[in-house]
Every structure is written in C-alpha cells, then in structure tokens.
Design a protein around this motif. Structure first.
Motif, PDB file in Angstrom:
ATOM      1  N   ALA A  85       0.827  -1.207   0.000  1.00  0.00           N
ATOM      2  CA  ALA A  85       0.000   0.000   0.000  1.00  0.00           C
ATOM      3  C   ALA A  85       0.858   1.252   0.000  1.00  0.00           C
ATOM      4  N   GLU A  86       1.921   1.231   0.780  1.00  0.00           N
ATOM      5  CA  GLU A  86       2.822   2.377   0.827  1.00  0.00           C
ATOM      6  C   GLU A  86       3.432   2.636  -0.548  1.00  0.00           C
ATOM      7  N   LYS A  87       3.845   1.579  -1.233  1.00  0.00           N
ATOM      8  CA  LYS A  87       4.419   1.725  -2.579  1.00  0.00           C
ATOM      9  C   LYS A  87       3.397   2.271  -3.566  1.00  0.00           C
ATOM     10  N   LEU A  88       2.115   1.914  -3.359  1.00  0.00           N
ATOM     11  CA  LEU A  88       1.055   2.331  -4.276  1.00  0.00           C
ATOM     12  C   LEU A  88       0.421   3.657  -3.888  1.00  0.00           C
ATOM     13  N   GLY A  89       0.726   4.133  -2.689  1.00  0.00           N
ATOM     14  CA  GLY A  89       0.129   5.380  -2.229  1.00  0.00           C
ATOM     15  C   GLY A  89      -1.339   5.229  -1.874  1.00  0.00           C
ATOM     16  N   CYS A  90      -1.688   4.089  -1.293  1.00  0.00           N
ATOM     17  CA  CYS A  90      -3.077   3.850  -0.911  1.00  0.00           C
ATOM     18  C   CYS A  90      -3.118   3.210   0.476  1.00  0.00           C
ATOM     19  N   ASP A  91      -4.267   2.768   0.894  1.00  0.00           N
ATOM     20  CA  ASP A  91      -4.491   2.192   2.215  1.00  0.00           C
ATOM     21  C   ASP A  91      -4.329   0.666   2.177  1.00  0.00           C
ATOM     22  N   GLY A  92      -3.794   0.093   3.245  1.00  0.00           N
ATOM     23  CA  GLY A  92      -3.626  -1.356   3.327  1.00  0.00           C
ATOM     24  C   GLY A  92      -4.933  -2.117   3.204  1.00  0.00           C
ATOM     25  N   ARG A  93      -6.026  -1.525   3.676  1.00  0.00           N
ATOM     26  CA  ARG A  93      -7.341  -2.187   3.536  1.00  0.00           C
ATOM     27  C   ARG A  93      -7.702  -2.352   2.074  1.00  0.00           C
ATOM     28  N   GLN A  94      -7.364  -1.346   1.265  1.00  0.00           N
ATOM     29  CA  GLN A  94      -7.657  -1.431  -0.168  1.00  0.00           C
ATOM     30  C   GLN A  94      -6.841  -2.546  -0.813  1.00  0.00           C
ATOM     31  N   VAL A  95      -5.587  -2.668  -0.437  1.00  0.00           N
ATOM     32  CA  VAL A  95      -4.734  -3.739  -0.966  1.00  0.00           C
ATOM     33  C   VAL A  95      -5.328  -5.097  -0.610  1.00  0.00           C
TER      34      VAL A  95
END
Length: 77
Positions: free
Chosen positions: A30-40
């Motif tokens: 998620a950090e690499k994608l710039g989003c939230d871990g829940r979304q991953v």
C-alpha cells in the motif's frame, strides 16, 4: 461486480510486479502504491482492479499499465 461487463485487470500481476518474492505485507505494498492497506487486502481478496484504478496506480509508480499487465491490459470480463 454487477451484472454489467467491467474492464478489469488481475491483481496478481500488480502484486508480482511490486513483490516478485511474495514477501511484502499489504501495508508495505500500500505504501508503494500510495493507498491504504485495507484497499490492498480488498484487491487481493477480489482478485482484480478496475482498469481506471490500474492506470492510476501504474502512473503513480511511473509506468504504463501495459508494462505491468501486458496482454491482460484491455481485457473485458
């Protein structure tokens, strides 16, 4: 997904692109994608991303989506 066709790409292609050894946590991805871990975790569970989101994530990482999804880029399911 609704009964209508949706343009999607497989989540596994992006996961493998980011983490070929399958060692990263959802939070790190998620950090690499710039989003939230829940979304991953949701994408992982669903097994797909919409093409719109896939394009957004690829561009965020400095890549064209076809570099990540190859021949899967543009498939309608």
């Amino acid at each position: 997904m609704s009964g209508r066709n949706k343009r999607v790409v497989p989540w596994e292609s992006l996961r493998a692109f980011l983490d070929p050894g399958d060692a990263l946590s959802p939070a790190t991805i998620a950090e690499k994608l710039g989003c939230d871990g829940r979304q991953v975790r949701r994408w992982s569970r669903n097994g797909y991303l919409t093409m719109m989101k896939a394009d957004e994530l690829a561009v965020h990482m400095g890549h064209h989506p076809s570099e990540i999804w190859g021949t899967d880029w543009g498939v309608i399911v």
